[in-house]
Write a protein that holds these residues in place. Structure first.
Motif, PDB file in Angstrom:
ATOM      1  N   GLY A   1      10.245  -6.128  25.847  1.00 31.45           N
ATOM      2  CA  GLY A   1       9.254  -6.799  25.021  1.00 31.45           C
ATOM      3  C   GLY A   1       9.536  -6.676  23.538  1.00 31.45           C
ATOM      4  N   PHE A   2       8.481  -6.521  22.774  1.00 35.26           N
ATOM      5  CA  PHE A   2       8.580  -6.517  21.321  1.00 35.26           C
ATOM      6  C   PHE A   2       7.527  -5.558  20.781  1.00 35.26           C
ATOM      7  CE2 PHE A   2       8.539  -8.170  16.999  1.00 35.26           C
ATOM      8  CZ  PHE A   2       9.865  -8.570  16.818  1.00 35.26           C
ATOM      9  N   ALA A   3       7.826  -4.833  19.707  1.00 40.06           N
ATOM     10  CA  ALA A   3       6.897  -3.835  19.170  1.00 40.06           C
ATOM     11  C   ALA A   3       6.801  -3.957  17.658  1.00 40.06           C
ATOM     12  CB  ALA A   3       7.339  -2.423  19.553  1.00 40.06           C
ATOM     13  N   VAL A   4       5.571  -3.866  17.175  1.00 35.24           N
ATOM     14  CA  VAL A   4       5.289  -3.802  15.733  1.00 35.24           C
ATOM     15  C   VAL A   4       4.668  -2.437  15.459  1.00 35.24           C
ATOM     16  CG1 VAL A   4       3.932  -4.736  13.834  1.00 35.24           C
ATOM     17  CG2 VAL A   4       4.968  -6.288  15.498  1.00 35.24           C
ATOM     18  N   HIS A   5       5.263  -1.704  14.517  1.00 34.82           N
ATOM     19  CA  HIS A   5       4.783  -0.362  14.183  1.00 34.82           C
ATOM     20  C   HIS A   5       4.611  -0.264  12.665  1.00 34.82           C
ATOM     21  CE1 HIS A   5       4.226   3.983  14.608  1.00 34.82           C
ATOM     22  NE2 HIS A   5       4.961   4.095  13.515  1.00 34.82           N
ATOM     23  N   ALA A   6       3.448   0.251  12.257  1.00 33.63           N
ATOM     24  CA  ALA A   6       3.175   0.347  10.814  1.00 33.63           C
ATOM     25  C   ALA A   6       2.532   1.694  10.512  1.00 33.63           C
ATOM     26  CB  ALA A   6       2.255  -0.779  10.346  1.00 33.63           C
ATOM     27  N   GLU A   7       2.883   2.212   9.335  1.00 34.62           N
ATOM     28  CA  GLU A   7       2.264   3.429   8.822  1.00 34.62           C
ATOM     29  C   GLU A   7       1.727   3.124   7.418  1.00 34.62           C
ATOM     30  OE1 GLU A   7       4.978   6.656   8.856  1.00 34.62           O
ATOM     31  OE2 GLU A   7       5.180   6.714  11.052  1.00 34.62           O
ATOM     32  N   LEU A   8       0.416   3.314   7.250  1.00 34.21           N
ATOM     33  CA  LEU A   8      -0.256   2.993   5.985  1.00 34.21           C
ATOM     34  C   LEU A   8      -0.862   4.271   5.415  1.00 34.21           C
ATOM     35  CD1 LEU A   8      -2.167  -0.217   7.145  1.00 34.21           C
ATOM     36  CD2 LEU A   8       0.128  -0.057   6.172  1.00 34.21           C
TER      37      LEU A   8
ATOM     38  N   LEU B   1      -3.289   6.644   3.419  1.00 35.17           N
ATOM     39  CA  LEU B   1      -4.705   6.506   3.092  1.00 35.17           C
ATOM     40  C   LEU B   1      -4.971   6.594   1.591  1.00 35.17           C
ATOM     41  CD1 LEU B   1      -6.277   8.631   5.957  1.00 35.17           C
ATOM     42  CD2 LEU B   1      -5.974   6.166   5.820  1.00 35.17           C
ATOM     43  N   VAL B   2      -3.974   7.061   0.851  1.00 35.87           N
ATOM     44  CA  VAL B   2      -4.038   7.084  -0.606  1.00 35.87           C
ATOM     45  C   VAL B   2      -2.983   6.130  -1.113  1.00 35.87           C
ATOM     46  CG1 VAL B   2      -3.839   8.467  -2.688  1.00 35.87           C
ATOM     47  CG2 VAL B   2      -4.832   9.454  -0.622  1.00 35.87           C
ATOM     48  N   GLY B   3      -3.374   5.211  -2.047  1.00 35.05           N
ATOM     49  CA  GLY B   3      -2.461   4.175  -2.512  1.00 35.05           C
ATOM     50  C   GLY B   3      -1.291   4.760  -3.260  1.00 35.05           C
ATOM     51  N   PRO B   4      -0.223   3.943  -3.466  1.00 35.93           N
ATOM     52  CA  PRO B   4       0.953   4.405  -4.218  1.00 35.93           C
ATOM     53  C   PRO B   4       0.603   4.668  -5.649  1.00 35.93           C
ATOM     54  CG  PRO B   4       1.083   2.040  -3.860  1.00 35.93           C
ATOM     55  CD  PRO B   4      -0.104   2.532  -3.057  1.00 35.93           C
ATOM     56  N   ALA B   5       1.320   5.632  -6.272  1.00 37.38           N
ATOM     57  CA  ALA B   5       1.075   5.967  -7.685  1.00 37.38           C
ATOM     58  C   ALA B   5       1.526   4.842  -8.552  1.00 37.38           C
ATOM     59  CB  ALA B   5       1.831   7.248  -8.038  1.00 37.38           C
TER      60      ALA B   5
ATOM     61  N   LEU C   1       0.811  -1.216   0.000  1.00 40.59           N
ATOM     62  CA  LEU C   1       0.000   0.000   0.000  1.00 40.59           C
ATOM     63  C   LEU C   1       0.842   1.262   0.000  1.00 40.59           C
ATOM     64  CD1 LEU C   1      -2.664  -1.098   2.650  1.00 40.59           C
ATOM     65  CD2 LEU C   1      -2.963  -0.994   0.178  1.00 40.59           C
ATOM     66  N   GLY C   2       2.174   1.094  -0.132  1.00 42.56           N
ATOM     67  CA  GLY C   2       3.057   2.248  -0.120  1.00 42.56           C
ATOM     68  C   GLY C   2       3.470   2.666   1.281  1.00 42.56           C
ATOM     69  N   GLY C   3       3.204   1.827   2.278  1.00 44.48           N
ATOM     70  CA  GLY C   3       3.561   2.146   3.653  1.00 44.48           C
ATOM     71  C   GLY C   3       4.826   1.438   4.086  1.00 44.48           C
ATOM     72  N   ARG C   4       5.023   1.401   5.388  1.00 48.98           N
ATOM     73  CA  ARG C   4       6.204   0.722   5.919  1.00 48.98           C
ATOM     74  C   ARG C   4       5.854   0.099   7.261  1.00 48.98           C
ATOM     75  NH1 ARG C   4       9.335   3.735   9.605  1.00 48.98           N
ATOM     76  NH2 ARG C   4       8.439   5.794  10.118  1.00 48.98           N
ATOM     77  N   LEU C   5       6.639  -0.904   7.650  1.00 49.42           N
ATOM     78  CA  LEU C   5       6.394  -1.613   8.911  1.00 49.42           C
ATOM     79  C   LEU C   5       7.719  -1.989   9.530  1.00 49.42           C
ATOM     80  CD1 LEU C   5       3.741  -4.204   9.817  1.00 49.42           C
ATOM     81  CD2 LEU C   5       6.136  -4.896  10.044  1.00 49.42           C
TER      82      LEU C   5
END
Length: 390
Positions: free
Chosen positions: A377-384, A386-390, A365-369
């Motif tokens: 502990g352990f952490a999962v972080h994602a940024e998505l 709202l507008v898809g990749p060109a 979706l053009g984001g990153r994780l």
């Protein structure tokens, strides 16, 4: 079909036969006019007309030899002294054929050669210059030029039609390839959905099956609770599976309500039942695009599954926040200290394709994780976006 193919195969030869008959008939009519020449319209002269017409049967395969034979035959005809038949009439069909099959240079050369030889020969015989050059020459040149131009036009149109067919075939092949690619992508997306959903459910079932086994004979209430959770998890998995199968059967159905951030409680319930203190906060201002919401749901689901499988901690924090450009989510296991419990490093090697699948969803979706150990502990972080990749 076979009869139609044979009919189409014979059609060019029929056209050539008609063209040859037309050439022979026109030349024969001109010969019968008995204009000029040292000999009258004898039978041999008509054989010349038939020969010029018969050359049309080979014009497609041998356009240049047919043109050369026509020019030589015309010169031989005039050398014998039969009645005049002009220049353009006997050679027009041969010039057309040569130009039609991309022998334009040969056609122009033959037309010039025939014209020069004819004019020189007639002037040498003492014919009137103004009649030969001023009156007849323009008509002959116009007719031969028209024959060459018509042949080249037919060739060009045929080439354009062939190019159009090739372009249409290429476009159709590209559309088929794009459709195949879309199908493959959809299959991969469905496979990831099923992997995440069923993997989460199987992990919950396995965990509570162990709880039920240990509680049998000692704590019937705990055993019944674990079995109820197993039944509930299996039921939700079947619902998810049915919705996925329904989507496969009806591609226009976009109602995938099970893959929704509004249903995160169903995912976190398993972690709560496993003894984790779950802190869930979802902050959404406006509706999230379907693909983004589905990816976010599956990322949270996979992260919770890994926590239930591998974490030695007791608390999970889930944050989902929306701003103007992106959807940000995080799943943090704030459990035991990784330095005190080396087993916390094991999930990185034992969770299979979980983290890779989450990262692939985000990047598609053009984001990153990111998925990394943190102190305790352990952490999962994602940024998505709202507008898809060109």
């Amino acid at each position: 079909m076979a009869g139609r193919a044979r009919k189409q195969a014979c059609r060019p030869w029929v056209l050539d036969l008609l063209l040859g008959v037309g050439v022979a008939a026109v030349v024969s009519i001109v010969i019968s006019a008995n204009e000029g020449g040292r000999h009258g319209p004898e039978g041999v002269a008509y054989l010349w007309a038939v020969g010029l017409g018969a050359l049309m049967l080979a014009r497609r395969r041998y356009p240049v030899p047919v043109l050369a034979a026509t020019v030589l035959g015309l010169c031989a005809y005039y050398a014998v002294g039969y009645p005049a038949i002009g220049l353009a009439v006997p050679v027009a069909a041969a010039l057309f054929s040569a130009a039609e099959y991309a022998r334009l240079a040969a056609a122009v050369t033959a037309a010039v050669l025939v014209t020069v030889v004819s004019v020189v020969f007639r002037l040498a015989e003492g014919q009137d210059f103004s009649f030969v050059v001023g009156y007849e020459l323009a008509g002959h040149l116009l007719l031969m030029g028209a024959a060459i131009a018509l042949g080249d036009s037919v060739r060009s149109r045929r080439a354009a039609q062939a190019d159009a067919r090739r372009i249409a075939e290429l476009i159709a092949a590209r559309y088929r390839q794009e459709a195949h690619t879309r199908v493959q992508h959809e299959r991969m997306a469905i496979a990831r959905d099923l992997h995440d959903s069923l993997g989460h459910t199987v992990s919950v079932i396995a965990l509570h099956a162990d709880v039920a086994r240990e509680a049998l004979g000692r704590d019937e209430a705990a055993a019944r609770s674990a079995l109820e959770l197993i039944r509930s998890a299996a039921g939700r998995s079947l619902v998810d599976l049915r919705r996925t199968v329904t989507l496969l059967r009806s591609p226009e159905d976009q109602r995938r309500t099970v893959v929704s951030l509004a249903n995160l409680d169903a995912v976190t319930q398993a972690a709560g039942a496993a003894g984790f203190d779950v802190d869930l906060r979802v902050d959404l201002d406006t509706p999230v695009p379907g693909p983004v919401e589905a990816a976010a749901f599956r990322i949270v689901q996979e992260a919770i599954t890994n926590v239930v499988r591998h974490s030695a901690g007791s608390r999970v924090e889930i944050r989902v926040r929306q701003d103007e450009a992106r959807l940000t989510l995080s799943v943090t296991d704030t459990g035991a200290d990784a330095r005190a419990d080396p087993g916390l490093e094991a999930p990185k090697a034992s969770i299979g394709h979980g983290i890779a699948g989450m990262r692939e969803r985000a990047e598609s979706l053009g984001g990153r994780l990111t998925a990394d150990p943190i102190p305790g502990g352990f952490a999962v972080h994602a940024e998505l976006p709202l507008v898809g990749p060109a």
